[in-house]
Design a protein around this motif. Structure first.
Motif, PDB file in Angstrom:
ATOM      1  N   GLU A 148       0.997  -1.125  -0.209  1.00  0.00           N
ATOM      2  CA  GLU A 148       0.054  -0.046   0.127  1.00  0.00           C
ATOM      3  C   GLU A 148       1.086   1.173  -0.079  1.00  0.00           C
ATOM      4  OE1 GLU A 148      -3.196   1.994  -0.321  1.00  0.00           O
ATOM      5  OE2 GLU A 148      -3.296  -0.034  -0.446  1.00  0.00           O
ATOM      6  N   ASP A 149       2.019   1.161   0.742  1.00  0.00           N
ATOM      7  CA  ASP A 149       2.803   2.487   0.900  1.00  0.00           C
ATOM      8  C   ASP A 149       3.291   2.781  -0.396  1.00  0.00           C
ATOM      9  OD1 ASP A 149       4.459   0.215   0.768  1.00  0.00           O
ATOM     10  OD2 ASP A 149       5.855   0.829   2.318  1.00  0.00           O
ATOM     11  N   GLN A 150       3.425   1.902  -1.444  1.00  0.00           N
ATOM     12  CA  GLN A 150       4.142   2.377  -2.743  1.00  0.00           C
ATOM     13  C   GLN A 150       3.136   2.643  -3.759  1.00  0.00           C
ATOM     14  OE1 GLN A 150       7.281   2.687  -3.532  1.00  0.00           O
ATOM     15  NE2 GLN A 150       8.071   2.116  -1.515  1.00  0.00           N
ATOM     16  N   LYS A 195       2.010  -1.070  14.045  1.00  0.00           N
ATOM     17  CA  LYS A 195       2.989  -0.587  12.830  1.00  0.00           C
ATOM     18  C   LYS A 195       3.533  -1.863  12.273  1.00  0.00           C
ATOM     19  CE  LYS A 195       6.610   1.326  14.158  1.00  0.00           C
ATOM     20  NZ  LYS A 195       7.681   1.705  14.858  1.00  0.00           N
ATOM     21  N   LYS A 196       3.722  -1.554  10.595  1.00  0.00           N
ATOM     22  CA  LYS A 196       4.319  -2.798  10.008  1.00  0.00           C
ATOM     23  C   LYS A 196       5.637  -3.046  10.312  1.00  0.00           C
ATOM     24  CE  LYS A 196       6.416  -0.872   5.921  1.00  0.00           C
ATOM     25  NZ  LYS A 196       6.927  -1.152   4.475  1.00  0.00           N
ATOM     26  N   MET A 197       6.012  -4.450  10.202  1.00  0.00           N
ATOM     27  CA  MET A 197       7.309  -4.554  10.471  1.00  0.00           C
ATOM     28  C   MET A 197       8.307  -3.885   9.388  1.00  0.00           C
ATOM     29  SD  MET A 197       8.946  -8.631  10.718  1.00  0.00           S
ATOM     30  CE  MET A 197       8.251  -9.016  12.300  1.00  0.00           C
ATOM     31  N   LYS A 199      12.359  -2.569   8.280  1.00  0.00           N
ATOM     32  CA  LYS A 199      14.136  -2.255   9.152  1.00  0.00           C
ATOM     33  C   LYS A 199      14.309  -0.801   9.100  1.00  0.00           C
ATOM     34  CE  LYS A 199      15.133  -2.655   4.043  1.00  0.00           C
ATOM     35  NZ  LYS A 199      14.716  -3.489   3.252  1.00  0.00           N
ATOM     36  N   SER A 200      13.406  -0.061   8.363  1.00  0.00           N
ATOM     37  CA  SER A 200      13.920   1.413   8.475  1.00  0.00           C
ATOM     38  C   SER A 200      13.379   2.050   9.860  1.00  0.00           C
ATOM     39  CB  SER A 200      13.385   2.040   7.056  1.00  0.00           C
ATOM     40  OG  SER A 200      12.274   1.794   6.600  1.00  0.00           O
ATOM     41  N   THR A 201      12.223   1.734  10.079  1.00  0.00           N
ATOM     42  CA  THR A 201      11.602   2.265  11.235  1.00  0.00           C
ATOM     43  C   THR A 201      11.299   1.548  12.725  1.00  0.00           C
ATOM     44  OG1 THR A 201       9.350   1.967  10.525  1.00  0.00           O
ATOM     45  CG2 THR A 201      10.273   4.087   9.681  1.00  0.00           C
TER      46      THR A 201
HETATM   47 NA    NA Z   1       9.660   1.056   3.529  1.00  0.00          NA
END
Ligand code: NA
Ligand code: ADP
Length: 329
Positions: A148-150, A195-197, A199-201
């Protein structure tokens, strides 16, 4: 055959379970029905100013994990973005069709530029969706599986394609479709399960790294945040932690969530976590071994990537020739 393109950035030593279940599993399945092209997009990772040796090793490790997951280089293309110079070439062309206002509306830039502030962020981070559009349009892609974020970035690719076709004729570039990966494949942070898993956040204890030490993986699962009422049932709103554990359990065993809920009726969260830790560790062991085999055979891995880049470059050049011709270059 319908063509699918997808990619990930080489920004970590190990992918996490969200990348795996949300993307890689889908990629592997799509190979049966689609002409699939999968890239490690190292040019995108440059926007984060990585150390050269780290970038190089992460690029290879990311590719190794695609292969370990079952991306089959005999059937699909697997290559590194910077090995195919046409990505950067088309990106420039597309940038001349992108409005400043249009680029400014990309919400991911605002999110990602938060650390440095917008004026401190590099221009590459700002134009990243244009490079992503080039990645997609170069291969006459029909379908792009994205989270969804893309979605917004994919909309930009479609808008650019339609704009170029409007001016230079239909078929100058192919207009891709989004294939939004279903919500069931979304994995949440173990420590903060709304929150989605990521690596960045994410919180390091909230993610399951595919190549991590099994003891640490088990520990992270056993310390996952749940809730106080200790009833094992699937309810994403009221019980996000337990629901996330059930989703992972179901995805890795192929068992349906209702069956799992029935099996754990009257038992405690601790039982579910201990069993799930075993399931995850058992699942990750062969994945880890397969990835390490690729990582420890650099010549074999480089051979696969070189072959992928050569084939990708042939397709990309044909697209670029067509676009150059229509544009008067
Ligand atoms: Na991302
Ligand atoms: P991250 O958020 O960890 O930086 P990326 O944005 O690089 O991950 O995502 C790479 C791919 O993995 C994308 O296709 C994305 O949709 C998918 N993905 C990332 N995190 C998750 C998640 N928690 N659940 C499902 N899919 C995910």
């Amino acid at each position: 055959m319908t063509r699918v393109f997808s990619a990930m950035q080489p920004t970590s030593d190990s992918l996490h379970l969200g990348n795996y279940l949300g993307a890689l599993v889908e990629w592997v399945k799509l190979q049966d029905t689609h002409d699939a092209i999968y890239s490690v997009v190292d040019l995108h990772a440059l926007t984060q100013a990585p150390e050269p040796e780290l970038l190089r090793s992460r690029t290879r490790r990311t590719a190794a994990q695609y292969l370990a997951a079952g991306v089959d280089p005999e059937r699909s293309l697997c290559f590194v973005q910077s090995h195919v110079p046409q990505h950067a070439e088309l990106s420039w062309i597309l940038s001349t069709f992108t409005g400043m206002g249009e680029a400014s509306r990309m919400t991911q830039f605002k999110d990602k530029a938060q650390k440095t502030g917008e004026s401190g962020a590099n221009v590459g981070l700002f134009t990243y969706p244009i490079l992503m559009a080039a990645d997609i349009l170069l291969y006459d892609t029909d379908v792009v599986p994205v989270g969804e974020d893309q979605r917004q970035h994919l909309e930009l690719s479609r808008d650019l394609a339609q704009r170029i076709n409007g001016r230079f004729g239909e078929g100058t570039v192919m207009v891709p479709e989004a294939h939004i990966v279903k919500e069931t494949a979304k994995i949440y942070d173990l420590q903060d399960p709304v929150k989605k898993m990521s690596k960045s956040t994410g919180n390091p204890k909230g993610i399951i790294e595919m190549l991590d030490d099994p003891k640490k993986v088990a520990k992270n699962i056993k310390s996952a945040v749940t809730d106080l009422d200790s009833v094992i049932r699937f309810d994403r709103e009221a019980k996000p932690g337990v629901s996330n554990l059930l989703t992972i359990y179901s995805a890795l065993t192929g068992r349906d969530v209702d069956g799992l809920v029935a099996e754990y009726e009257g038992r405690m969260y601790g039982h579910l976590k201990v069993d799930l830790a075993d399931v995850v560790v058992a699942y990750l062991t062969p994945f880890h071994d397969a990835a390490m085999e690729w990582i420890e055979s650099p010549e074999r891995l480089d051979g696969v990537l070189a072959q992928g880049a050569a084939k990708a470059s042939t397709i990309a050049q044909a697209t670029l020739d067509r676009i150059y011709d229509r544009l008067g270059l």
